[in-house]
Design a protein around this motif. Structure first.
Motif, PDB file in Angstrom:
ATOM      1  N   GLY A 120      -9.955  92.125  -5.198  1.00  0.00           N
ATOM      2  CA  GLY A 120      -9.109  91.657  -6.301  1.00  0.00           C
ATOM      3  C   GLY A 120      -7.958  92.594  -6.633  1.00  0.00           C
ATOM      4  O   GLY A 120      -7.202  92.349  -7.564  1.00  0.00           O
ATOM      5  N   ARG A 121      -7.815  93.673  -5.893  1.00  0.00           N
ATOM      6  CA  ARG A 121      -6.675  94.573  -6.139  1.00  0.00           C
ATOM      7  C   ARG A 121      -5.909  94.778  -4.840  1.00  0.00           C
ATOM      8  O   ARG A 121      -6.470  95.238  -3.842  1.00  0.00           O
ATOM      9  N   PHE A 125       0.676  91.390  -4.534  1.00  0.00           N
ATOM     10  CA  PHE A 125      -0.120  90.335  -5.144  1.00  0.00           C
ATOM     11  C   PHE A 125       0.828  89.414  -5.899  1.00  0.00           C
ATOM     12  O   PHE A 125       2.046  89.602  -5.846  1.00  0.00           O
ATOM     13  N   ALA A 130       4.491  85.086 -18.576  1.00  0.00           N
ATOM     14  CA  ALA A 130       5.184  84.315 -19.616  1.00  0.00           C
ATOM     15  C   ALA A 130       5.640  85.250 -20.717  1.00  0.00           C
ATOM     16  O   ALA A 130       4.973  86.257 -20.997  1.00  0.00           O
ATOM     17  N   CYS A 282      -6.392  88.590 -17.173  1.00  0.00           N
ATOM     18  CA  CYS A 282      -4.958  88.760 -17.427  1.00  0.00           C
ATOM     19  C   CYS A 282      -4.771  89.662 -18.636  1.00  0.00           C
ATOM     20  O   CYS A 282      -5.739  89.966 -19.342  1.00  0.00           O
ATOM     21  N   GLY A 283      -3.538  90.094 -18.850  1.00  0.00           N
ATOM     22  CA  GLY A 283      -3.302  90.971 -19.985  1.00  0.00           C
ATOM     23  C   GLY A 283      -1.856  90.915 -20.434  1.00  0.00           C
ATOM     24  O   GLY A 283      -0.968  90.518 -19.678  1.00  0.00           O
ATOM     25  N   PHE A 304       2.556  87.918 -21.382  1.00  0.00           N
ATOM     26  CA  PHE A 304       1.355  88.296 -20.620  1.00  0.00           C
ATOM     27  C   PHE A 304       1.620  88.029 -19.145  1.00  0.00           C
ATOM     28  O   PHE A 304       2.558  87.307 -18.789  1.00  0.00           O
TER      29      PHE A 304
HETATM   30  P1  HAM Z   1      -0.679  94.258 -16.038  1.00  0.00           P
HETATM   31  O1  HAM Z   1      -1.918  94.402 -16.842  1.00  0.00           O
HETATM   32  O2  HAM Z   1      -0.172  95.456 -15.361  1.00  0.00           O
HETATM   33  O3  HAM Z   1       0.431  93.664 -17.012  1.00  0.00           O
HETATM   34  O4  HAM Z   1      -0.923  93.141 -14.960  1.00  0.00           O
HETATM   35  C1  HAM Z   1      -1.301  91.828 -15.352  1.00  0.00           C
HETATM   36  C2  HAM Z   1      -2.341  91.265 -14.435  1.00  0.00           C
HETATM   37  O5  HAM Z   1      -1.931  91.366 -13.069  1.00  0.00           O
HETATM   38  C3  HAM Z   1      -3.694  91.969 -14.466  1.00  0.00           C
HETATM   39  O6  HAM Z   1      -4.489  91.526 -15.545  1.00  0.00           O
HETATM   40  C4  HAM Z   1      -4.293  91.526 -13.142  1.00  0.00           C
HETATM   41  O7  HAM Z   1      -4.820  90.205 -13.251  1.00  0.00           O
HETATM   42  C5  HAM Z   1      -3.076  91.454 -12.227  1.00  0.00           C
HETATM   43  N1  HAM Z   1      -2.965  92.675 -11.388  1.00  0.00           N
HETATM   44  C6  HAM Z   1      -2.499  93.886 -11.745  1.00  0.00           C
HETATM   45  N2  HAM Z   1      -2.528  94.741 -10.690  1.00  0.00           N
HETATM   46  C7  HAM Z   1      -3.016  94.032  -9.649  1.00  0.00           C
HETATM   47  C8  HAM Z   1      -3.276  94.319  -8.258  1.00  0.00           C
HETATM   48  N3  HAM Z   1      -3.018  95.528  -7.738  1.00  0.00           N
HETATM   49  N4  HAM Z   1      -3.786  93.348  -7.460  1.00  0.00           N
HETATM   50  C9  HAM Z   1      -4.038  92.111  -7.965  1.00  0.00           C
HETATM   51  N5  HAM Z   1      -3.797  91.766  -9.253  1.00  0.00           N
HETATM   52  C10 HAM Z   1      -3.295  92.709 -10.081  1.00  0.00           C
HETATM   53  C11 HAM Z   1       1.718  93.402 -16.640  1.00  0.00           C
HETATM   54  O8  HAM Z   1       2.080  93.305 -15.487  1.00  0.00           O
HETATM   55  C12 HAM Z   1       2.643  93.115 -17.792  1.00  0.00           C
HETATM   56  N6  HAM Z   1       4.003  92.941 -17.246  1.00  0.00           N
HETATM   57  C13 HAM Z   1       2.178  91.886 -18.549  1.00  0.00           C
HETATM   58  C14 HAM Z   1       3.104  91.479 -19.658  1.00  0.00           C
HETATM   59  C15 HAM Z   1       4.036  90.499 -19.622  1.00  0.00           C
HETATM   60  N7  HAM Z   1       3.171  92.059 -20.856  1.00  0.00           N
HETATM   61  C16 HAM Z   1       4.103  91.477 -21.555  1.00  0.00           C
HETATM   62  N8  HAM Z   1       4.651  90.518 -20.818  1.00  0.00           N
END
Ligand code: HAM
Length: 420
Positions: A120-121, A125, A130, A282-283, A304
């Motif tokens: 999952g990482r 990806f 939004a 998600c976050g 998010f």
């Molecule tokens: P983030 O928590 O860094 O937030 O990433 C959001 C989601 O991307 C994570 O919850 C996870 O599902 C997925 N994710 C992160 N890293 C990986 C990875 N290496 N491989 C697969 N999936 C991954 C953000 O990116 C912020 N820009 C969110 C945001 C938008 N906040 C405000 N607006």
């Protein structure tokens, strides 16, 4: 071993997996549009400086994970490690600040982070993302959280729950951070090396340290929620009130700080039952200072992002049914070289009549019919020399196995009639 293999942390999304991806993309687009979000696509690479400033110099993403390099023109550029900074750059650059508020935007696309790959990482990806711009009221936080929730809910995810927290604002956070740093300095001998460094460069991140030795120190640390200023406390209380009113289960998680520097006030994650125990899918959160930091007019925002590979993994692990991708309606088989051009002409006529059609590319009639079976076409047309001489073709209904002779001219019409 093949001569070339895909790079570590990257994936091929093969045709058999595409129905999951298509279903996910469709659901995201359908729900986002139904909730008033418009799609925005921004470039996959931007100036590195945008992410340094936007995401923050001292974050893991910028410090350790960015694919940043000098291009052939000597520009320092980076493959986007997230959407938000690029979407904000586009919002400012394209004069979207004059649009009526809120501005609600969504995006889908690839993201790049040089992380240690595991289940999952990945290093490349995909996220759906939004943002709501221009609204200070926690109603916008609620709307963003509900969008995330409803997408997972509509996909059939089990045991959804929100984790929420507030990270304060530039008024209350510095005071809290110095209290936190003081607490950590008092336990300097007991904390891990990473936390020693974090206290100096990015103190909030000590709260999500996973090292066993740091757990008692985290448990005894001062709590952000007890140190929020009046405005941040009221914002958090109002958001919780909305969630309670809607009956949305949520847990206050004082360790939820998230790994990007732009957050102010609300941060949240959606947790779901995944491949094992409940975990974050998600976050996101609020980022009221980001647009100004990037050179725009002060504008609040909240958003998010969700990892799509993780969503697909959960869909597969939980046996969530997805519709198959539509196959061409008609498969054309033909007998012998002499009929190939007639078959190609028929293919053209069907397509011009708006019917999805494909043709066998040679081989015996038997192998062509096997292909027809595999193709999931609803009808097979068989073109033979005798048929051509009589201006007819054989039409087989693959669902019923019934076969009939149909006039060559007007076969598209016959098919439409058979479909009812
Ligand atoms: P983030 O928590 O860094 O937030 O990433 C959001 C989601 O991307 C994570 O919850 C996870 O599902 C997925 N994710 C992160 N890293 C990986 C990875 N290496 N491989 C697969 N999936 C991954 C953000 O990116 C912020 N820009 C969110 C945001 C938008 N906040 C405000 N607006």
């Amino acid at each position: 071993m093949p001569k070339y293999a895909r790079l570590k942390g990257t994936q091929d999304i093969l045709p058999v997996e595409q129905p999951y991806w298509e279903h996910l993309r469709m659901r995201v687009a359908e729900i986002a549009r139904a909730y008033g979000f418009e799609r925005i696509d921004t470039p996959i690479f931007e100036l590195t400086e945008l992410f340094n400033r936007g995401v923050g110099d001292a974050t893991d993403i910028v410090e350790k994970e960015m694919y940043a390099f000098k291009d052939r023109g000597g520009n320092e550029i980076a493959l986007r490690p997230e959407f938000t900074a690029g979407v904000m750059r586009a919002y400012i650059e394209n004069g979207m600040q004059v649009l009526p508020k809120p501005v609600k935007l969504y995006s889908i696309g690839p993201i790049f982070r040089h992380e240690q790959p595991q289940a999952g990482r990945y290093r490349q990806f995909h996220q759906f993302n939004a943002e709501i711009l221009g609204v200070q009221d926690p109603l916008a936080d609620l709307e963003i959280m509900l969008l995330a929730w409803d997408i997972y809910d509509s996909l059939g995810f089990q045991s959804l729950a929100f984790q929420v927290h507030s990270t304060g604002c530039p008024i209350c956070r510095p005071q809290y951070v110095s209290l936190l740093a003081e607490h950590y300095r008092a336990h300097a001998d007991a904390i891990c090396d990473d936390c020693k460094r974090r206290v100096a460069v990015n103190p909030l991140r000590v709260l999500d340290c996973k090292q066993p030795q740091c757990q008692p120190i985290i448990a005894g640390a001062p709590k952000m929620l007890e140190h929020l200023c009046g405005e941040c406390a009221a914002h958090f209380t109002k958001l919780r009130g909305y969630l309670e009113h809607l009956g949305k289960p949520h847990t206050i998680n004082p360790r939820l700080v998230r790994g990007l520097d732009y957050y102010t006030k609300t941060v949240f994650e959606v947790w779901a039952e995944g491949i094992g125990a409940q975990a974050a899918v998600c976050g996101g959160g609020r980022y009221d200072g980001l647009i100004e930091l990037l050179g725009g007019h002060p504008t609040p925002g909240v958003g998010f992002a969700a990892g799509m590979e993780r969503a697909v993994m959960v869909m597969q692990a939980q046996h969530i049914a997805v519709p198959p991708l539509p196959a061409p309606l008609v498969f054309i088989a033909f007998l012998g070289d002499a009929t190939a051009r007639h078959a190609a002409q028929l293919l053209r006529a069907l397509r011009q009549a708006g019917l999805g059609a494909q043709i066998a590319m040679g081989g015996s009639l038997r192998s062509q019919l096997r292909q027809a079976d595999k193709s999931a076409a609803r009808f097979t047309l068989i073109v033979g020399e005798d048929e051509i001489a009589q201006d007819v073709v054989t039409l087989r209904d693959m669902a019923t196995g019934e076969q009939e002779t149909a006039p060559l001219n007007g076969v598209a019409q016959t098919i439409v009639e058979r479909l009812g």
